[in-house]
Scaffold this motif. Structure first.
Motif, PDB file in Angstrom:
ATOM      1  N   TYR A  50       0.850  -1.187   0.000  1.00 40.00           N
ATOM      2  CA  TYR A  50       0.000   0.000   0.000  1.00 40.00           C
ATOM      3  C   TYR A  50       0.885   1.236   0.000  1.00 40.00           C
ATOM      4  CZ  TYR A  50      -3.862  -3.077   1.225  1.00 40.00           C
ATOM      5  OH  TYR A  50      -4.809  -4.084   1.210  1.00 40.00           O
ATOM      6  N   ASP A  53      -3.234   4.910   3.323  1.00 44.15           N
ATOM      7  CA  ASP A  53      -4.148   4.183   4.202  1.00 44.15           C
ATOM      8  C   ASP A  53      -4.841   3.040   3.450  1.00 44.15           C
ATOM      9  OD1 ASP A  53      -6.266   3.285   5.798  1.00 44.15           O
ATOM     10  OD2 ASP A  53      -6.796   5.298   6.463  1.00 44.15           O
ATOM     11  N   ASP A  55      -7.405   1.381   3.930  1.00 46.69           N
ATOM     12  CA  ASP A  55      -8.864   1.469   3.846  1.00 46.69           C
ATOM     13  C   ASP A  55      -9.331   2.223   2.606  1.00 46.69           C
ATOM     14  OD1 ASP A  55      -9.206   0.033   6.174  1.00 46.69           O
ATOM     15  OD2 ASP A  55      -9.390   1.827   7.442  1.00 46.69           O
ATOM     16  N   LEU A  64       3.219  -1.055   3.988  1.00 44.03           N
ATOM     17  CA  LEU A  64       2.948   0.343   3.684  1.00 44.03           C
ATOM     18  C   LEU A  64       4.265   0.984   3.278  1.00 44.03           C
ATOM     19  CD1 LEU A  64       1.021   2.806   3.636  1.00 44.03           C
ATOM     20  CD2 LEU A  64       1.682   3.211   6.019  1.00 44.03           C
ATOM     21  N   THR A  66       5.225   4.441   1.572  1.00 47.65           N
ATOM     22  CA  THR A  66       4.818   5.740   1.052  1.00 47.65           C
ATOM     23  C   THR A  66       5.886   6.301   0.107  1.00 47.65           C
ATOM     24  OG1 THR A  66       5.876   6.943   2.858  1.00 47.65           O
ATOM     25  CG2 THR A  66       3.568   6.238   3.204  1.00 47.65           C
TER      26      THR A  66
END
Length: 146
Positions: A50, A53, A55, A64, A66
């Motif tokens: 991801y 987030d 969701d 995660l 970024t």
């Protein structure tokens, strides 16, 4: 021969190159043993994680990573000294597609993180500045992914 860092477990062939994906440690170990290394730790270089987030993101394998995390990547660890530093060839971004079913999803997962990785790998380290990069990136990509 080139192989993921698991090849360190059985002893390396003399000319083996290591792809260090499980972290920086395998790459450091290989370089200290005199082997060339491509750094691609999952913590910074896996674009199937991801990027914001979960969701509010399309399916991903987990994790995660970024854009800011990718931009913080430095392929040559500071604790490597001397000739060992020169054995780090660079880095690589990875996108595994078991959770990515379309080309547009793959593009979404790779961008803008591949842009951050390209700047990190192709620029002198003293020219890297997150706020400047983010400002230059802003017109091209939605701010929520940064």
């Amino acid at each position: 021969m080139i192989g993921w860092d698991e090849i360190l477990e059985g002893g390396l062939a003399p000319d083996a190159t290591v792809m260090s994906w499980q972290g920086f440690e395998g790459g450091i170990k290989a370089a200290r043993q005199g082997h060339q290394v491509v750094m691609c730790p999952g913590s910074h270089c896996y674009f199937d994680h991801y990027q914001a987030d979960p969701d509010f993101q399309p399916p991903a394998i987990g994790g995660l990573t970024t854009v800011k995390k990718v931009y913080s990547f430095r392929p040559v660890p500071s604790d490597l000294q001397g000739e060992s530093r020169n054995l780090i060839l660079g880095g690589q971004g990875n996108v595994w597609t078991e959770y990515i079913s379309t080309s547009s999803h793959a593009e979404y997962m790779a961008l803008p993180r591949m842009t951050a990785l390209a700047e990190v790998l192709w620029s002198p380290e003293n020219n890297l500045e997150w706020n400047d990069f983010r400002k230059r990136l802003q017109p091209s990509f939605h701010a929520s992914t940064i």
